[in-house]
Design a protein around this motif. Structure first.
Motif, short mmCIF file in Angstrom:
data_model
loop_
_atom_site.label_atom_id
_atom_site.label_comp_id
_atom_site.label_asym_id
_atom_site.label_seq_id
_atom_site.Cartn_x
_atom_site.Cartn_y
_atom_site.Cartn_z
N ASP A 69 -23.02 13.94 4.94
CA ASP A 69 -22.35 14.61 6.21
C ASP A 69 -21.95 15.80 5.71
N LYS A 70 -20.36 15.18 4.35
CA LYS A 70 -19.36 16.84 5.06
C LYS A 70 -20.54 17.55 3.66
N THR A 71 -21.48 17.21 3.10
CA THR A 71 -21.78 18.93 2.84
C THR A 71 -22.80 19.55 3.64
N LYS A 72 -23.19 19.19 4.16
CA LYS A 72 -23.78 19.51 6.02
C LYS A 72 -22.70 20.14 7.15
N ALA A 73 -22.09 19.06 7.00
CA ALA A 73 -20.92 20.05 7.79
C ALA A 73 -20.28 21.98 7.09
N ALA A 74 -19.90 21.53 5.63
CA ALA A 74 -19.68 22.58 5.19
C ALA A 74 -19.97 23.68 5.57
N LEU A 75 -21.35 23.48 5.71
CA LEU A 75 -22.77 24.44 5.81
C LEU A 75 -23.59 24.40 7.19
N ASP A 76 -23.38 23.87 7.95
CA ASP A 76 -23.85 24.02 9.34
C ASP A 76 -23.32 25.84 10.41
N PRO A 77 -22.16 26.10 9.96
CA PRO A 77 -21.54 27.39 10.62
C PRO A 77 -21.21 28.70 9.49
N LEU A 78 -21.98 27.75 8.19
CA LEU A 78 -22.80 28.86 7.32
C LEU A 78 -24.40 30.00 7.37
N MET A 79 -24.80 29.15 8.29
CA MET A 79 -26.08 28.87 8.14
C MET A 79 -27.01 30.98 7.83
N ASP A 80 -26.42 31.61 8.36
CA ASP A 80 -26.71 32.68 8.46
C ASP A 80 -27.02 33.14 6.99
N LYS A 81 -26.28 32.80 6.35
CA LYS A 81 -26.03 33.79 5.22
C LYS A 81 -26.27 32.50 4.16
N LEU A 82 -26.60 31.21 4.45
CA LEU A 82 -26.94 30.54 3.76
C LEU A 82 -28.44 31.26 2.95
N LYS A 83 -29.11 31.59 4.70
CA LYS A 83 -30.57 31.92 4.73
C LYS A 83 -30.52 32.76 3.53
N SER A 84 -29.65 34.13 3.62
CA SER A 84 -29.77 35.28 2.89
C SER A 84 -29.46 34.93 2.11
N ALA A 85 -29.12 33.56 0.74
CA ALA A 85 -29.19 33.55 -0.33
C ALA A 85 -29.95 33.06 -1.53
N GLN A 86 -30.76 33.50 -2.27
CA GLN A 86 -31.34 33.97 -2.97
C GLN A 86 -31.67 32.17 -4.20
#
Lengths: 225, 295
Positions: A69-86
């Motif tokens: 849950d903590k990792t998800k909460a940290a990543l949720d706002p960064l979804m667009d950037k995360l999707k661009s990561a290889q």
């Protein structure tokens, strides 16, 4: 905590070969205490990756990366950037790496997750920022009540349960002359407690089925399944 | 022949150790005689039995059981050494059944040197059980059941030996473990190398009441360098300065003679306190008969 040490940068570099856009996820829990994956080390890693022509899409250190849950909460706002990561580089323990992979899978993202640290086990801090030592193997049947609060399973190189081998010299272990013989520590402690006679009792072989991997803890019912 | 039968008869029991080769000991006939068999030949007729080490110092070699069986075929009485370092409780029990099936009568149960001291430093150390537990398990096999209580079709019939280190500090802790070993099933003991009769006396004063036979462990110091090396690198052993000096006082050619002299001196002082001798000649098996003849 879970102890970690940094992998050589060359190894990390090799693992990230072919991936230009990289996200870096540290851990402000154990890896922060070990000074291997906290916010400071994450910033240093970002600099190094940039020097090596990587495009760091984002970097962060969740409070505890091993909590889904903590990792998800940290990543949720960064979804667009995360999707661009290889690729995602995790500076955390093996658990943090796999929880991160799990979170990405839960998002429906198939992004390679790479590890930047080596995990070295359950370790307890003696001097903050300087020294931590291994004291517990999580064996599933604690015998500290019988051994004066000193664990021979962990602190004796041979995990002997019925007393020392013959190899100690000047109170030190035959495996490492800098390390105290666990059984001499236990003996002295039991004498101090007035309980040395308890050491005469035969200790039966451990039930290693309680360490059979991978263990699963039913937290609600407080038992291992 | 079980060593316990000899002790029971009041024999002063002599054993000498050989380390199996790093290689095979394929058959009795044909090919060069391997070092361990050669060393056994050197002591033939001068000892009651030959200890066969189990991957001693965690250096990978021919297994103790195979070498023990080969020595038995050559007419020697082996003491099969078994350590807890490399095998779990299933393998150890299975090997004890195997040993008995192959004609072995004596087993020495030890913890084993730690893996990192040997030549396969990255190997996984097992230590599933310890030497006290191994003795108890072996006793159970002698009584017809495995450690889980399952009945055996045929029991083992093995004399069970163990080790004790008289040099250990605190000694009472070492003897506490010795008592546990006796309670678990140890019928005789061989000691770590001791070079000071006072150290032995200190122990035997406390162990006399245990009523188990003890063999004095003798590692022959072959050179002053070896003495110093043992002090620096072999935990639990103290080679006194006088031995290092005496070994250094003679030419290389005369070292064997000097070693005989020193060993005889120690044996003569310690002999009244023990029920036997256990030689660990480390390649100098040829001096064992010389010592035995002189005693």
């Amino acid at each position: 905590m879970i102890g970690t040490t940094p992998k050589p940068f060359e190894e990390i570099s090799h693992a990230l070969k072919g991936y230009e856009k990289v996200a870096v996820i540290g851990c402000d829990g154990c890896a922060k205490v070990c000074m291997t994956g906290g916010s400071d080390q994450v910033s240093q890693m970002v600099e190094k990756l940039k020097e090596n022509s990587k495009n760091v899409v984002f970097a962060l250190s969740p409070e505890r990366t091993c909590y889904v849950d903590k990792t998800k909460a940290a990543l949720d706002p960064l979804m667009d950037k995360l999707k661009s990561a290889q690729a995602v580089l995790v500076l955390g323990c093996g658990g943090a790496v796999q929880i991160t992979r799990q979170v990405l899978e839960n998002y429906g993202l198939t992004i390679p997750v790479k590890v930047g640290l080596d995990s070295v086990g359950h370790i307890d801090t003696l001097i903050m920022g300087e020294l931590a030592i291994e004291q517990c193997q999580e064996c599933g049947e604690c015998i500290l009540n019988e051994t004066g609060g000193i664990c021979p399973v962990t602190k004796c190189a041979k995990s002997l349960l019925n007393g020392p081998c013959g190899g100690a010299q000047n109170g030190k272990c035959e495996v490492d002359s800098e390390r105290d013989c666990a059984w001499i520590l236990i003996y002295n402690r039991m004498i101090a407690l007035g309980e040395s006679d308890k050491l005469r009792r035969f200790m039966a072989p451990k039930d290693y089925s309680k360490m059979a991997k991978p263990r699963r803890l039913n937290i609600k019912e407080r038992r291992v399944e | 022949m079980k060593l316990t039968e000899l002790f029971d008869k009041g024999e002063f029991v002599i054993t000498s150790e050989v380390g199996p080769v790093k290689g095979c000991l394929r058959s009795k006939d044909g090919g060069a005689v391997p070092q361990c068999a050669q060393e056994a030949e050197m002591v033939r007729g001068h000892v009651h039995a030959i200890n066969v080490t189990d991957n001693q110092s965690a250096v990978m070699r021919l297994g103790s059981l195979a070498a023990s069986v080969r020595l038995k075929e050559r007419g020697f009485e082996p003491v099969y050494q078994m350590t807890c370092r490399d095998r779990n409780r299933i393998a150890l029990q299975s090997d004890l059944l195997g040993a008995c099936s192959l004609g072995i009568d004596n087993v020495l149960c030890l913890t084993g040197d730690y893996t990192s001291l040997g030549d396969h430093k990255s190997a996984k150390s097992v230590f599933d059980i310890d030497s006290v537990q191994l003795l108890k398990i072996a006793k159970g096999l002698n009584e017809g059941r495995d450690m889980m209580g399952n009945a055996l079709t045929q029991s083992t019939n093995l004399a069970l030996g163990a080790v004790v280190n008289p040099n250990f500090e605190p000694l009472d802790l070492q003897l506490l473990k010795m008592e546990k070993k006796i309670e678990a099933g140890a019928e005789f003991f061989q000691t770590q190398a001791v070079y000071d009769p006072a150290v032995f006396e200190r122990m035997t004063k406390k162990t006399e009441k245990f009523g188990v036979p003890i063999q004095y462990g003798i590692v022959i110091v072959k050179s002053p360098q070896m003495g110093k090396f043992m002090n620096e690198n072999v935990s639990g052993v103290n080679v006194p300065d006088w031995i290092i000096k005496e070994m250094g006082s003679v030419s290389k050619e005369d070292r064997k003679k000097k070693a005989v002299e020193i060993t005889l001196k120690l044996i003569r002082e310690i002999k009244p306190m023990v029920q036997g001798l256990h030689f660990m000649p480390l390649g100098w098996s040829d001096i064992v008969p010389i010592i035995m003849k002189a005693l």
